[in-house]
Scaffold this motif. Structure first.
Motif, PDB file in Angstrom:
ATOM      1  N   CYS A  53      36.614  34.473  45.254  1.00 27.04           N
ATOM      2  CA  CYS A  53      37.190  35.061  44.040  1.00 27.04           C
ATOM      3  C   CYS A  53      36.736  34.279  42.801  1.00 27.04           C
ATOM      4  O   CYS A  53      37.072  33.105  42.647  1.00 27.04           O
ATOM      5  N   PHE A  88      41.624  31.147  36.672  1.00 25.48           N
ATOM      6  CA  PHE A  88      42.471  31.870  35.716  1.00 25.48           C
ATOM      7  C   PHE A  88      43.722  32.408  36.416  1.00 25.48           C
ATOM      8  O   PHE A  88      44.830  32.333  35.865  1.00 25.48           O
ATOM      9  N   ALA A  89      43.538  32.927  37.627  1.00 25.54           N
ATOM     10  CA  ALA A  89      44.683  33.469  38.362  1.00 25.54           C
ATOM     11  C   ALA A  89      45.769  32.398  38.510  1.00 25.54           C
ATOM     12  O   ALA A  89      46.948  32.638  38.240  1.00 25.54           O
ATOM     13  N   TRP A 101      41.384  32.734  48.584  1.00 25.80           N
ATOM     14  CA  TRP A 101      40.404  33.279  47.625  1.00 25.80           C
ATOM     15  C   TRP A 101      39.142  33.767  48.324  1.00 25.80           C
ATOM     16  O   TRP A 101      38.156  34.069  47.663  1.00 25.80           O
ATOM     17  N   THR A 148      51.709  37.636  44.087  1.00 27.15           N
ATOM     18  CA  THR A 148      51.764  36.207  44.445  1.00 27.15           C
ATOM     19  C   THR A 148      52.871  35.502  43.653  1.00 27.15           C
ATOM     20  O   THR A 148      53.603  34.662  44.201  1.00 27.15           O
ATOM     21  N   MET A 175      37.541  46.149  37.375  1.00 23.22           N
ATOM     22  CA  MET A 175      37.956  44.811  36.933  1.00 23.22           C
ATOM     23  C   MET A 175      39.470  44.737  36.733  1.00 23.22           C
ATOM     24  O   MET A 175      40.083  43.698  36.945  1.00 23.22           O
ATOM     25  N   PRO A 220      43.254  37.711  52.921  1.00 25.69           N
ATOM     26  CA  PRO A 220      42.000  38.452  52.727  1.00 25.69           C
ATOM     27  C   PRO A 220      41.225  38.639  54.034  1.00 25.69           C
ATOM     28  O   PRO A 220      41.422  37.873  54.983  1.00 25.69           O
ATOM     29  N   THR A 221      40.368  39.651  54.061  1.00 27.79           N
ATOM     30  CA  THR A 221      39.405  39.793  55.158  1.00 27.79           C
ATOM     31  C   THR A 221      38.033  39.511  54.557  1.00 27.79           C
ATOM     32  O   THR A 221      37.692  40.057  53.518  1.00 27.79           O
ATOM     33  N   THR A 234      46.665  39.558  48.548  1.00 23.75           N
ATOM     34  CA  THR A 234      48.074  39.158  48.659  1.00 23.75           C
ATOM     35  C   THR A 234      48.903  40.305  49.219  1.00 23.75           C
ATOM     36  O   THR A 234      48.778  41.447  48.775  1.00 23.75           O
ATOM     37  N   VAL A 264      29.722  33.587  49.239  1.00 25.66           N
ATOM     38  CA  VAL A 264      29.215  34.421  48.131  1.00 25.66           C
ATOM     39  C   VAL A 264      30.284  35.307  47.503  1.00 25.66           C
ATOM     40  O   VAL A 264      30.146  35.698  46.343  1.00 25.66           O
ATOM     41  N   LEU A 295      36.129  32.174  32.867  1.00 23.83           N
ATOM     42  CA  LEU A 295      37.410  32.107  33.598  1.00 23.83           C
ATOM     43  C   LEU A 295      37.633  30.719  34.199  1.00 23.83           C
ATOM     44  O   LEU A 295      38.519  30.524  35.024  1.00 23.83           O
ATOM     45  N   HIS A 310      29.796  36.844  38.683  1.00 19.57           N
ATOM     46  CA  HIS A 310      30.097  35.449  39.023  1.00 19.57           C
ATOM     47  C   HIS A 310      29.701  34.506  37.887  1.00 19.57           C
ATOM     48  O   HIS A 310      30.435  33.561  37.580  1.00 19.57           O
ATOM     49  N   ASN A 317      46.667  41.130  42.504  1.00 13.63           N
ATOM     50  CA  ASN A 317      47.205  40.056  43.352  1.00 13.63           C
ATOM     51  C   ASN A 317      48.104  39.052  42.631  1.00 13.63           C
ATOM     52  O   ASN A 317      48.925  38.393  43.281  1.00 13.63           O
ATOM     53  N   THR A 318      47.918  38.913  41.314  1.00 14.22           N
ATOM     54  CA  THR A 318      48.655  37.851  40.616  1.00 14.22           C
ATOM     55  C   THR A 318      50.167  38.137  40.567  1.00 14.22           C
ATOM     56  O   THR A 318      50.976  37.216  40.773  1.00 14.22           O
ATOM     57  N   PHE A 331      26.631  40.546  51.937  1.00 20.06           N
ATOM     58  CA  PHE A 331      27.910  40.961  51.360  1.00 20.06           C
ATOM     59  C   PHE A 331      27.677  42.016  50.275  1.00 20.06           C
ATOM     60  O   PHE A 331      28.401  43.000  50.168  1.00 20.06           O
ATOM     61  N   GLY A 389      37.822  34.685  39.891  1.00 25.88           N
ATOM     62  CA  GLY A 389      38.906  34.578  38.915  1.00 25.88           C
ATOM     63  C   GLY A 389      39.977  33.595  39.338  1.00 25.88           C
ATOM     64  O   GLY A 389      41.048  33.539  38.739  1.00 25.88           O
TER      65      GLY A 389
HETATM   66  C1  HEM Z   1      46.461  35.588  43.265  1.00 27.46           C
HETATM   67  C2  HEM Z   1      45.457  36.161  42.665  1.00 27.46           C
HETATM   68  C3  HEM Z   1      44.146  36.505  43.307  1.00 27.46           C
HETATM   69  C4  HEM Z   1      43.782  36.481  44.632  1.00 27.46           C
HETATM   70  C5  HEM Z   1      44.628  36.085  45.844  1.00 27.46           C
HETATM   71  C6  HEM Z   1      42.401  36.917  44.685  1.00 27.46           C
HETATM   72  C7  HEM Z   1      41.654  37.012  45.856  1.00 27.46           C
HETATM   73  C8  HEM Z   1      40.356  37.477  45.902  1.00 27.46           C
HETATM   74  C9  HEM Z   1      39.573  37.554  47.104  1.00 27.46           C
HETATM   75  C10 HEM Z   1      40.025  37.148  48.497  1.00 27.46           C
HETATM   76  C11 HEM Z   1      38.367  38.067  46.760  1.00 27.46           C
HETATM   77  C12 HEM Z   1      37.160  38.246  47.681  1.00 27.46           C
HETATM   78  C13 HEM Z   1      37.142  39.571  48.334  1.00 27.46           C
HETATM   79  C14 HEM Z   1      36.013  39.692  49.332  1.00 27.46           C
HETATM   80  O1  HEM Z   1      35.587  38.710  49.966  1.00 27.46           O
HETATM   81  O2  HEM Z   1      35.579  40.821  49.499  1.00 27.46           O
HETATM   82  C15 HEM Z   1      38.381  38.319  45.345  1.00 27.46           C
HETATM   83  C16 HEM Z   1      37.342  38.872  44.635  1.00 27.46           C
HETATM   84  C17 HEM Z   1      37.340  39.035  43.277  1.00 27.46           C
HETATM   85  N1  HEM Z   1      38.309  38.610  42.389  1.00 27.46           N
HETATM   86 FE1  HEM Z   1      40.078  37.778  42.883  1.00 27.46          FE
HETATM   87  N2  HEM Z   1      41.973  37.195  43.405  1.00 27.46           N
HETATM   88  C18 HEM Z   1      42.994  36.946  42.532  1.00 27.46           C
HETATM   89  C19 HEM Z   1      42.970  37.071  41.161  1.00 27.46           C
HETATM   90  C20 HEM Z   1      41.860  37.411  40.415  1.00 27.46           C
HETATM   91  C21 HEM Z   1      41.791  37.412  38.980  1.00 27.46           C
HETATM   92  C22 HEM Z   1      42.931  37.029  38.040  1.00 27.46           C
HETATM   93  C23 HEM Z   1      40.532  37.848  38.635  1.00 27.46           C
HETATM   94  C24 HEM Z   1      39.905  38.028  37.283  1.00 27.46           C
HETATM   95  C25 HEM Z   1      40.438  37.743  36.119  1.00 27.46           C
HETATM   96  C26 HEM Z   1      39.824  38.125  39.867  1.00 27.46           C
HETATM   97  C27 HEM Z   1      38.541  38.615  39.943  1.00 27.46           C
HETATM   98  C28 HEM Z   1      37.885  38.908  41.118  1.00 27.46           C
HETATM   99  C29 HEM Z   1      36.593  39.582  41.174  1.00 27.46           C
HETATM  100  C30 HEM Z   1      35.787  40.088  39.981  1.00 27.46           C
HETATM  101  C31 HEM Z   1      36.244  39.662  42.539  1.00 27.46           C
HETATM  102  C32 HEM Z   1      34.985  40.300  43.143  1.00 27.46           C
HETATM  103  C33 HEM Z   1      33.955  39.199  43.372  1.00 27.46           C
HETATM  104  C34 HEM Z   1      32.692  39.659  44.046  1.00 27.46           C
HETATM  105  O3  HEM Z   1      32.390  40.858  44.049  1.00 27.46           O
HETATM  106  O4  HEM Z   1      32.001  38.786  44.607  1.00 27.46           O
HETATM  107  N3  HEM Z   1      40.657  37.824  40.922  1.00 27.46           N
HETATM  108  N4  HEM Z   1      39.603  37.926  44.840  1.00 27.46           N
END
Ligand code: HEM
Length: 501
Positions: free
Chosen positions: A440, A445-446, A433, A290, A279, A354-355, A484, A437, A131, A124, A286-287, A99, A442
């Motif tokens: 999400c 917190f989300a 989420w 949603t 960031m 998500p994909t 989302t 690996v 978070l 992470h 997405n928040t 990944f 976050g």
């Molecule tokens: C409804 C709200 C949210 C949804 C549905 C969501 C969903 C996701 C998903 C599906 C991924 C994985 C993407 C992948 O596999 O490529 C992701 C990654 C991530 N999210 Fe969220 N997210 C949300 C809110 C947040 C919030 C509030 C934060 C931080 C405060 C956050 C921080 C991150 C970060 C830093 C990554 C990258 C992780 C990595 O590179 O491994 N997300 N999110």
């Protein structure tokens, strides 16, 4: 002139040949999944896929079954549609599914951020510390204060606040949650008025970027739109620049520690600015959407709204603000809201898509739950799209397109975690989420942010749709696969702070 024309023609033919030939000669080998190269050399199915990923995959699934490989823009993607077979892919015990390298390329393209060794792990671990768990408590408090500032203004509730206001529900939710989330994570200054203005400006520009985002990722922008994306990127790098950012009060520990890691790695400040933009996108994209879907489902389902309000009254208590007061509530209540938790899970099930992508490193043997085995090629991608294969599976979730606020509740009111497919208990029954690996970091917190926002909305405000008969708008098909989803159009609503007694 003729010679130049000829040379150009030969060059063009060579480029097209180079791109298309490997695809033309690729044939399905024994033990490989069904291969569908699509109607156009090299492009394959790219255009149909991008226009509506959900419908495209539904068609491919019906045609080929649970595993199939499709060509999209010169690359080969193997989609696995059987959730009982997700385990080995997500655990990756063979250590052959990457990944991190894939994500590095993507963030370089979209945010201009050049990844450094260890940063994925660092994001992470910083998220686990700040978070989730105890670290999350400070941030929840910051979110409540920021929501007070954004929703009530500088001086708390104004004496004439209880008149009706009208807005688009999507715009209202995205705008409010974005600004409050941004101020909680990226900090604020002494000048709250200026902070609010800056947050508003940031939201306006973020919305423009967000609109272009799917076609930007698919490289489908016109020349003017490319220029606009460049301008927006520079705007965000500038406004989120670390030289200003680090001076702010209340910069979250999360961001502070991640930036410290980059400083220790001697990452240039300009690159840290790009990290901040990434960031901002991850935390705010997405928040808001949603929260919109959750509030809209509540407004369209009075029995669900009533159940949430009843729970909110129990946990929030007094719900009328006196003049000059801001919201206050004991945030430990966030642990005692099973009904709202179920509403959030259900809203995410219905609208988060998500994909999950992994790149095959070396030849890989994919073992399905039914015992069948497939060989996948080095360099191909393995893709999961749980929205279709899990969230919408009527075996796992009966009447999958219906909003049922108590779908994730047991009869005794506790959280329901037992779901079945073909009589077998299923581990991945809701995957908003992602998983493995790239899950999400976050997510806790989300959920807190969105829950605080919705609790405040249903507790302190009167809300109604301008047209109670308005239908829930369809999903914009360009956004399937990008977290989302968003509606094709907004829905008008009105709200007012409940008058003080
Ligand atoms: C409804 C709200 C949210 C949804 C549905 C969501 C969903 C996701 C998903 C599906 C991924 C994985 C993407 C992948 O596999 O490529 C992701 C990654 C991530 N999210 Fe969220 N997210 C949300 C809110 C947040 C919030 C509030 C934060 C931080 C405060 C956050 C921080 C991150 C970060 C830093 C990554 C990258 C992780 C990595 O590179 O491994 N997300 N999110």
């Amino acid at each position: 002139m003729v010679l130049w024309g000829l040379l150009l023609g030969v060059l063009l033919a060579a480029v097209i040949g180079y791109l298309c030939l490997p695809g033309l000669f690729r044939q399905r080998k024994p033990q490989e999944p069904p291969l569908d190269k699509g109607p156009v050399p090299w492009l394959g199915h790219a255009m149909t896929f991008r226009k509506n990923m959900f419908e495209f995959l539904k068609g491919m699934w019906a045609k080929h079954g649970d595993v199939f490989t499709v060509q999209l823009g010169g690359e080969y993607f193997t989609f696995v549609m059987d959730p009982l077979s997700f385990g080995p892919i997500l655990k990756d015990a063979q250590r052959k599914l990457d990944f991190v390298e894939y994500a590095k390329e993507l963030v370089l393209k979209v945010f201009g951020y050049q990844s450094v060794h260890g940063d994925h792990q660092m994001i992470h671990s910083a998220s686990t510390k700040y978070l989730m768990g105890v670290g999350l408590e400070d941030l929840n408090k910051a979110m409540l204060d920021s929501l007070s500032l954004v929703m009530l203004g500088l001086n708390g509730c104004s004496p004439d606040a209880s008149c009706w206001c009208e807005d688009g529900l999507f715009h209202f939710c995205y705008n409010t949650v974005f600004k409050a989330g941004y101020l909680s994570l990226f900090g604020h200054t002494e000048d709250k008025e200026q902070d609010l203005l800056q947050a508003e400006q940031l939201f306006v520009e973020f919305s423009k970027f967000d609109l272009l985002f799917p076609r930007f990722v698919y490289s489908l922008l016109g020349p003017r739109e490319w220029l606009e994306v460049g301008r927006l990127q520079r705007f965000f790098h500038n406004v989120l620049s670390v030289k200003d950012n680090l001076k702010k009060d209340g910069l979250s520990n999360w961001l502070y520690h991640m930036l410290q890691f980059l400083r220790e790695k001697e990452v240039a400040p300009a690159m840290q600015d790009k990290f901040n933009f990434m960031m901002l996108w991850a935390s705010q994209g997405n928040t808001g959407p949603t929260s919109f879907w959750a509030l809209l489902f509540l407004l369209k389902h009075p029995e669900a709204m009533q159940a949430v309000k009843k729970e909110a009254t129990k946990v929030v208590g007094k719900t009328r603000l006196e003049a000059r007061r801001s919201f206050s509530c004991d945030l430990s209540i966030l642990k005692c809201t099973p009904v709202l938790d179920s509403v959030m899970e259900e809203s995410l099930r219905l609208r988060a898509s998500p994909t999950l992508l992994r790149v095959v490193q070396g030849d890989y043997s994919l073992k399905m739950a039914n015992g069948q085995e497939y060989q996948l090629r080095h360099g191909d991608k393995v893709a999961l799209f749980p929205y279709l294969s899990v969230h919408m599976d009527p075996d796992i979730h009966p009447e999958p397109t219906a909003f049922k606020y108590d779908r994730f509740l047991n009869p005794d009111g506790s959280r329901k975690v037992d779901f079945y497919k073909g009589g077998k208990k299923i581990h991945h029954y809701n995957m908003p989420w992602g998983s493995g690996v790239s899950i999400c970091p976050g997510r806790f917190f989300a959920l807190s942010e969105m829950k605080i926002f919705i609790l405040l909305m249903v507790s302190y405000f009167d809300l109604e749709l301008v047209d109670p008969d308005t239908l829930v708008p369809p999903v914009n098909p360009w956004r399937w696969g990008f977290g989302t989803t968003q509606p094709t159009h907004d829905v008008r609503f009105r709200y007012r702070l409940r008058p003080a007694e």
